[in-house]
Design a protein around this motif. Structure first.
Motif, mmCIF file in Angstrom:
data_model
loop_
_atom_site.group_PDB
_atom_site.id
_atom_site.type_symbol
_atom_site.label_atom_id
_atom_site.label_comp_id
_atom_site.label_asym_id
_atom_site.label_seq_id
_atom_site.Cartn_x
_atom_site.Cartn_y
_atom_site.Cartn_z
ATOM 1 N N SER A 178 19.393 -46.762 -13.665
ATOM 2 C CA SER A 178 19.805 -45.160 -12.034
ATOM 3 C C SER A 178 19.020 -44.106 -12.402
ATOM 4 O O SER A 178 20.323 -43.777 -13.791
ATOM 5 C CB SER A 178 20.530 -46.029 -11.812
ATOM 6 O OG SER A 178 20.489 -45.148 -10.394
ATOM 7 N N SER A 179 18.785 -43.815 -12.158
ATOM 8 C CA SER A 179 19.206 -41.994 -12.320
ATOM 9 C C SER A 179 20.203 -41.530 -11.662
ATOM 10 O O SER A 179 20.640 -40.510 -13.075
ATOM 11 C CB SER A 179 18.137 -41.348 -11.557
ATOM 12 O OG SER A 179 16.525 -41.726 -11.342
ATOM 13 N N PRO A 231 19.938 -36.023 -9.849
ATOM 14 C CA PRO A 231 19.186 -35.255 -10.696
ATOM 15 C C PRO A 231 18.416 -35.204 -10.669
ATOM 16 O O PRO A 231 17.109 -35.605 -10.539
ATOM 17 C CB PRO A 231 19.794 -36.850 -11.894
ATOM 18 C CG PRO A 231 19.897 -37.821 -11.174
ATOM 19 C CD PRO A 231 20.510 -37.506 -9.735
ATOM 20 N N ARG A 232 17.492 -33.897 -11.595
ATOM 21 C CA ARG A 232 16.302 -33.486 -12.002
ATOM 22 C C ARG A 232 15.500 -33.056 -13.418
ATOM 23 O O ARG A 232 16.758 -32.535 -13.608
ATOM 24 C CB ARG A 232 15.979 -32.406 -10.375
ATOM 25 C CG ARG A 232 16.048 -32.562 -8.894
ATOM 26 C CD ARG A 232 15.667 -31.720 -8.087
ATOM 27 N NE ARG A 232 15.480 -31.812 -6.778
ATOM 28 C CZ ARG A 232 16.709 -32.526 -6.135
ATOM 29 N NH1 ARG A 232 18.514 -32.515 -6.431
ATOM 30 N NH2 ARG A 232 16.012 -32.294 -4.485
ATOM 31 N N ASP A 233 15.204 -33.269 -13.487
ATOM 32 C CA ASP A 233 14.305 -32.118 -15.009
ATOM 33 C C ASP A 233 13.194 -33.040 -15.346
ATOM 34 O O ASP A 233 12.916 -33.742 -15.856
ATOM 35 C CB ASP A 233 15.293 -33.066 -15.847
ATOM 36 C CG ASP A 233 15.072 -32.284 -17.782
ATOM 37 O OD1 ASP A 233 14.064 -31.891 -17.138
ATOM 38 O OD2 ASP A 233 15.978 -32.510 -18.288
ATOM 39 N N PHE A 234 11.995 -31.451 -14.401
ATOM 40 C CA PHE A 234 10.196 -31.981 -14.713
ATOM 41 C C PHE A 234 10.401 -31.583 -16.061
ATOM 42 O O PHE A 234 9.204 -32.960 -16.500
ATOM 43 C CB PHE A 234 10.075 -30.976 -13.999
ATOM 44 C CG PHE A 234 8.442 -31.626 -13.295
ATOM 45 C CD1 PHE A 234 7.706 -32.156 -12.216
ATOM 46 C CD2 PHE A 234 7.912 -30.925 -14.578
ATOM 47 C CE1 PHE A 234 6.894 -32.641 -12.300
ATOM 48 C CE2 PHE A 234 6.248 -31.105 -14.216
ATOM 49 C CZ PHE A 234 5.434 -32.421 -13.262
ATOM 50 N N GLU A 235 10.838 -31.242 -17.056
ATOM 51 C CA GLU A 235 9.904 -31.055 -18.343
ATOM 52 C C GLU A 235 10.282 -32.595 -19.041
ATOM 53 O O GLU A 235 9.045 -33.345 -19.726
ATOM 54 C CB GLU A 235 10.545 -29.720 -19.109
ATOM 55 C CG GLU A 235 10.118 -28.686 -18.439
ATOM 56 C CD GLU A 235 8.335 -29.068 -18.782
ATOM 57 O OE1 GLU A 235 8.248 -29.151 -19.473
ATOM 58 O OE2 GLU A 235 7.759 -28.094 -17.960
ATOM 59 N N ARG A 236 11.489 -33.604 -18.612
ATOM 60 C CA ARG A 236 11.815 -34.188 -19.288
ATOM 61 C C ARG A 236 10.814 -35.317 -19.027
ATOM 62 O O ARG A 236 10.463 -36.674 -19.169
ATOM 63 C CB ARG A 236 13.008 -34.550 -19.203
ATOM 64 C CG ARG A 236 13.867 -35.885 -20.214
ATOM 65 C CD ARG A 236 15.331 -35.702 -20.174
ATOM 66 N NE ARG A 236 15.859 -37.123 -20.135
ATOM 67 C CZ ARG A 236 16.404 -37.842 -18.812
ATOM 68 N NH1 ARG A 236 15.510 -37.508 -17.815
ATOM 69 N NH2 ARG A 236 16.189 -39.392 -19.127
#
Ligand SMILES: Nc1ncnc2c1ncn2[C@@H]1O[C@H](COP(=O)(O)OP(=O)(O)OP(=O)(O)O)[C@@H](O)[C@H]1O
Ligand SMILES: CC(C)(CO)[C@@H](O)C(=O)[O-]
Ligand code: BAL
Length: 279
Positions: A182-183, A69-74
């Motif tokens: 955990s992510s 999972p990836r979400d840079f803004e969060r």
């Protein structure tokens, strides 16, 4: 808070702050477990750097690099709220440019537990952590005990290679029902969320038996396995009682004994652990 993507720029920044940086290495998709590391970093140094890098060299060919999972803004919001000064978010091509050939490997400690199920994993972890130490030049680096073996391997690497970094290990942060944050929890389906509790239930079962006086690892293991075996969606990878320093197997448990386990819930591989005498 600033975001630095370039390795050269990060190194230049770090040179000016040498001796006053605390680093929190992560793969992003930040949660309260990561935030607890950042809060600790904030207490320990003037400048807090969080690295966010889904490191390709620690994933096996059939592992979840693409679906991680990836979400840079969060992530940016979580880091800012925790008082982080710098997010270091390099690109893979900057960390591992064409022609890259150098790897750092800790032997012994990396062959068992997660190392046995994920060949090459810890070689990727130690390689990227060594690179991060050289790029960010931290005086202190903070890791979670959820990845207990990773913490042991990094401590070994720091000792063996004389890295001038203090390593701090922080307690596991859990959901109210016991699931370790955990992510990868984000990849559990609604139906898999409850069965995923079998890891913390296994730990609770072993701890209860240990507190009641049981010391035989064979018996404690049976008790811990029961909640996992009850879940049809759960597939055991390993459940082991080990010496917390050497990670070697034990037949008799004591207060310092590590119980570490990895379970696949559907396609999501989760890990958890406890030291029997702690808390
Ligand atoms: N629940 C947690 N409590 C404390 N530290 C944690 C927790 N989860 C992760 N960490 C720590 O955060 C750091 C970064 O870990 P990472 O980005 O891999 O997160 P993760 O949630 O463990 O993801 P994964 O799904 O890969 O297990 C590591 O030092 C890890 O031990
Ligand atoms: C330490 C680490 C950031 C190295 O990629 C990773 O293994 C993790 O997130 O635990
Ligand atoms: N938290 C350890 C990173 C990994 O599972 O690859």
């Amino acid at each position: 808070m600033i975001v630095i993507e370039s390795v050269a720029e990060m190194q230049q920044f770090a040179r000016q702050r040498r001796g006053e940086i605390a680093l929190v290495p992560t793969m992003g998709y930040l949660h309260e477990g990561h935030a607890s590391l950042m809060v600790e970093a904030r207490k320990r140094a003037r400048t807090v750097v969080v690295s966010i890098f889904v490191n390709p060299t620690q994933f096996g060919v059939n592992e979840d690099l693409d679906s991680y999972p990836r979400d840079f803004e969060r992530d940016r919001k979580v880091a800012a709220a925790a008082g982080v000064d710098v997010i270091f978010a390099p690109k893979a091509a900057d960390m591992y440019p064409a022609g890259y050939q150098s790897y750092l490997n800790v032997e012994g400690l990396t062959t068992e537990l997660c190392g046995a199920s994920r060949p090459g994993h810890f070689r990727g972890v130690t390689t990227v952590v060594a690179k991060l130490f050289n790029i960010v030049m931290p005086a202190v680096a903070i890791f979670g005990k959820k990845d207990f073996q990773q913490l042991a391997v990094i401590r070994r690497m720091v000792r063996d290679f004389n890295f001038d970094v203090d390593i701090v290990g922080m307690p596991i942060v859990r959901e109210a029902d016991g699931l370790a944050l955990s992510s990868r929890n984000a990849r559990l389906t609604a139906e898999q969320r409850e069965p995923a509790l079998c890891l913390s239930r296994a730990i609770a079962a072993a701890r209860d038996a240990f507190r009641a006086g049981e010391k035989s690892v064979a018996v404690l293991r049976e008790k811990a396995l029961a909640p996992i075996e009850r879940e049809s969606v759960a597939q055991l990878d390993y459940l082991e009682f080990r010496d917390q320093d050497t990670l070697l197997p034990l037949q008799t448990a004591d207060e310092r004994t590590l119980l570490a386990l990895a379970v696949r819930v559907g396609s999501v591989r989760l890990i958890d652990n406890t030291v029997l005498g702690e808390e």
